[in-house]
Design a protein around this motif. Structure first.
Motif, short mmCIF file in Angstrom:
data_model
loop_
_atom_site.label_atom_id
_atom_site.label_comp_id
_atom_site.label_asym_id
_atom_site.label_seq_id
_atom_site.Cartn_x
_atom_site.Cartn_y
_atom_site.Cartn_z
N ARG A 235 37.27 41.11 45.30
CA ARG A 235 36.66 41.52 43.79
C ARG A 235 37.23 42.83 43.29
N VAL A 236 38.16 43.58 44.15
CA VAL A 236 38.33 44.93 43.65
C VAL A 236 39.86 44.83 43.08
N GLY A 237 39.97 44.80 41.75
CA GLY A 237 40.78 44.60 40.95
C GLY A 237 40.86 45.65 39.98
N GLU A 238 41.86 45.48 38.71
CA GLU A 238 41.76 46.23 37.67
C GLU A 238 40.47 45.79 36.83
N GLY A 239 39.74 46.81 36.34
CA GLY A 239 38.44 46.92 35.78
C GLY A 239 37.14 46.79 36.60
N HIS A 240 37.52 46.88 38.12
CA HIS A 240 36.53 47.26 39.07
C HIS A 240 35.90 48.80 38.73
N GLU A 241 34.65 48.85 38.80
CA GLU A 241 34.05 50.13 38.62
C GLU A 241 34.43 51.16 39.54
N LEU A 242 34.73 50.68 40.48
CA LEU A 242 35.08 51.87 41.77
C LEU A 242 36.54 51.77 42.04
N LEU A 243 37.42 51.15 41.06
CA LEU A 243 38.84 51.13 41.43
C LEU A 243 39.42 52.75 41.22
N ASP A 244 38.96 53.52 40.34
CA ASP A 244 39.49 54.82 40.18
C ASP A 244 39.04 55.69 41.36
N THR A 245 37.94 55.40 41.81
CA THR A 245 37.48 56.38 43.18
C THR A 245 38.32 55.97 44.22
N LEU A 246 38.48 54.58 44.43
CA LEU A 246 39.29 54.29 45.59
C LEU A 246 40.63 54.94 45.52
N ARG A 247 41.24 54.86 44.46
CA ARG A 247 42.64 55.44 44.38
C ARG A 247 42.77 56.97 44.50
N ALA A 248 41.58 57.44 43.94
CA ALA A 248 41.61 59.03 44.03
C ALA A 248 41.22 59.37 45.44
N ASN A 249 40.83 58.55 46.36
CA ASN A 249 40.34 58.88 47.72
C ASN A 249 41.54 58.33 48.64
N ALA A 251 43.03 55.16 48.62
CA ALA A 251 43.32 53.71 49.01
C ALA A 251 44.53 53.18 48.39
N PRO A 252 45.50 52.75 49.22
CA PRO A 252 46.72 52.23 48.76
C PRO A 252 46.66 50.78 47.77
N ASP A 253 47.57 50.81 46.79
CA ASP A 253 47.35 49.63 46.04
C ASP A 253 47.86 48.36 46.94
N ASP A 254 48.69 48.70 47.87
CA ASP A 254 49.10 47.40 48.53
C ASP A 254 48.05 46.96 49.46
N LEU A 255 47.12 47.81 50.15
CA LEU A 255 46.06 47.35 50.62
C LEU A 255 44.89 46.59 49.83
N LEU A 256 44.75 47.32 48.55
CA LEU A 256 43.86 46.60 47.80
C LEU A 256 44.42 45.21 47.40
N ALA A 257 45.62 45.06 47.20
CA ALA A 257 46.10 43.88 46.91
C ALA A 257 46.01 42.91 48.23
N TRP A 258 46.05 43.27 49.36
CA TRP A 258 46.12 42.45 50.54
C TRP A 258 44.44 41.87 50.55
N PHE A 259 43.74 42.74 50.28
CA PHE A 259 42.39 42.26 50.26
C PHE A 259 41.92 41.01 49.21
N ARG A 260 42.95 41.11 48.10
CA ARG A 260 42.51 40.16 46.95
C ARG A 260 43.58 38.80 47.73
N ASP A 261 44.52 38.90 48.40
CA ASP A 261 45.35 37.91 48.81
C ASP A 261 44.73 37.08 49.83
N ASN A 262 43.86 37.92 50.73
CA ASN A 262 43.10 37.31 51.87
C ASN A 262 41.81 37.18 51.81
N ALA A 263 41.02 37.14 50.82
CA ALA A 263 39.71 37.07 50.51
C ALA A 263 39.08 36.14 51.26
#
Length: 434
Positions: A235-249, A251-263
């Motif tokens: 569920r963490v994609g564009e528009g998620h309320e913590l996306l900016d927090t994750l990136r600022a700390n 979290a690589p975009d490829d890992l976030l994409a992996w979560f969406r692809d392997n949910a």
């Protein structure tokens, strides 16, 4: 046609849990915690399972001491778990397996922050499912992942002692990756037979959330309570309320994409709720760090809080829900009052259309508070009176002494079971007060 799974028949089932926190790492001023050792469950497991069945429990949430069955890389010692699983099934209980209820093997340096953690926990899950898949098909990949992340990543309270926003993000990402790989590992063994009961803490926040000193922290915590489950379920994609927090700390975009692809998704969404502790209060002009060592004050939100968390997790994830832990720490009379009130609220919510499939009193017998880890005193100093059975120190070890809470639990479990079979009674029936 595929036969309905056990939770799809519309019944409310009553079950129990045995506290199984494992934090085996010790250091100066901090003892290891193994609740099975503290409560002597390693010794009395067969008796404990028979007691659970005798009070009407249909299922048992039961955890596996990963650190004990994996004493070294590549070494597996299943002896005690073999005995326990056999006894659990012989007692007629349906096991819901807590694969990870805190704690990692002692040899896994850095614990959850170790880059190999996700693959190591998935290997363990795969081996467990291979060995016990004929008798255990219900699995919780990780119990309360956000409590893991807070205690190990933000509060610096448990290994690997991370702190702050970066710490909680790092541990959340690692836990979520292990969560996903664990569920895929079990599915690769059991296929469609596998049933996944995701479980998280029903964290609530109230008070002066908009106060200047609390606004940022409170907003993050309100969203963050869903973070690991949101990552695991894609569920963490564009528009998620913590996306900016994750990136600022970091979290690589490829890992976030992996979560969406392997949910992965829950078959049942479990929520743990303790009326006196699950709702933290932000107070105007007062700053608390939060966490076990420096907690914000809490208040008893009662059935209102219970209804709130079940609704929140049901609406967010769309799966049938289960109350996977609840109780109050107090007198027998206080325990019975909460048991009655919470069952009545569950019945009310079910009558209104909420698909609640299970009620879990936690725990079967008393437990010892996690403060034991930071103490040098005896376990008796940390006893929490929560159970259907009291733990009583005797010369031959800890006795389990049944108290009237067990009778009330048995009443509710029996009344619901008979009602669902159409034989007698009503699921809202109440036994007389002792």
């Amino acid at each position: 046609m595929t036969e309905p799974r056990w939770f799809e028949d519309g019944r409310l089932r009553f079950g129990l849990g045995i506290e199984n926190t494992f934090v085996p790492q010790a250091r100066d001023g901090e003892r290891a915690i193994d609740e099975y050792e503290l409560t002597e469950h390693y010794r009395w497991f067969a008796e404990d399972f028979r007691k659970a069945a005798a009070v009407g429990s249909e299922f048992l949430r039961w955890g596996v001491p990963w650190y004990r069955i994996a004493p070294a890389p590549g070494r597996w010692d299943w002896g005690w778990v073999d005995q326990a699983m056999e006894s659990l099934v012989e007692a007629g209980l349906r096991p819901i397996i807590d694969l990870l209820h805190y704690g990692t093997p002692l040899w896994l340096e850095g614990e959850f922050s170790n880059r190999d953690y996700p693959d190591r926990v998935a290997e363990y899950a795969h081996r467990f499912a291979e060995r016990y898949g004929e008798v255990a098909v219900d699995y919780t990949p990780v119990n309360e992942p956000m409590i893991h992340a807070l205690f190990s990543g933000e509060y610096g309270y448990w290994p690997p002692y991370g702190r702050g926003e970066r710490g909680v993000v790092d541990i959340s990402l690692a836990l979520a990756e292990g969560f996903v790989k664990t569920q895929h590992a079990v599915s690769s063994v059991l296929g469609d037979r596998a049933i996944f009961v995701h479980v998280d803490a029903g964290l609530r926040y109230t008070g002066d959330l908009e106060a200047h000193e609390h606004r940022i922290d409170a907003k993050r915590l309100v969203s963050q309570r869903f973070l690991v489950e949101d990552l695991a379920t894609g569920r963490v994609g564009e528009g998620h309320e913590l996306l900016d927090t994750l990136r600022a700390n970091g979290a690589p975009d490829d890992l976030l994409a992996w979560f969406r692809d392997n949910a992965v998704q829950p078959d049942i969404m479990g929520v743990n709720y303790y009326p006196r502790h699950s709702t933290e209060v932000f107070e105007l002009g007062i700053h608390h760090g939060g966490g076990f060592a420096d907690p914000r004050p809490s208040f008893d939100a009662g059935v209102e809080g219970l209804s709130d968390v079940l609704n929140l997790w049901w609406e967010r994830y769309g799966a049938p829900v289960m109350l996977t832990e609840t109780c109050v720490t107090g007198t027998v009379e206080e325990r019975i009052e909460w048991l009655d009130d919470s069952v009545a609220e569950i019945d009310r919510l079910r009558a209104g259309g909420m698909p609640i499939v299970g009620y879990t009193w936690w725990p079967l017998f008393d437990m010892y508070e996690w403060t034991f880890r930071h103490s040098s005193g005896p376990r008796a100093d940390h006893l929490l009176t929560m159970g259907l059975f009291d733990l009583v120190e005797t010369e031959s070890g800890l006795a389990r002494r049944r108290n009237p809470t067990a009778d009330r639990f048995s009443h509710h479990a029996t009344a619901h079971r008979l009602h669902s079979n159409g034989t007698q009674g009503t699921h809202a029936a109440r036994a007389p007060r002792p």
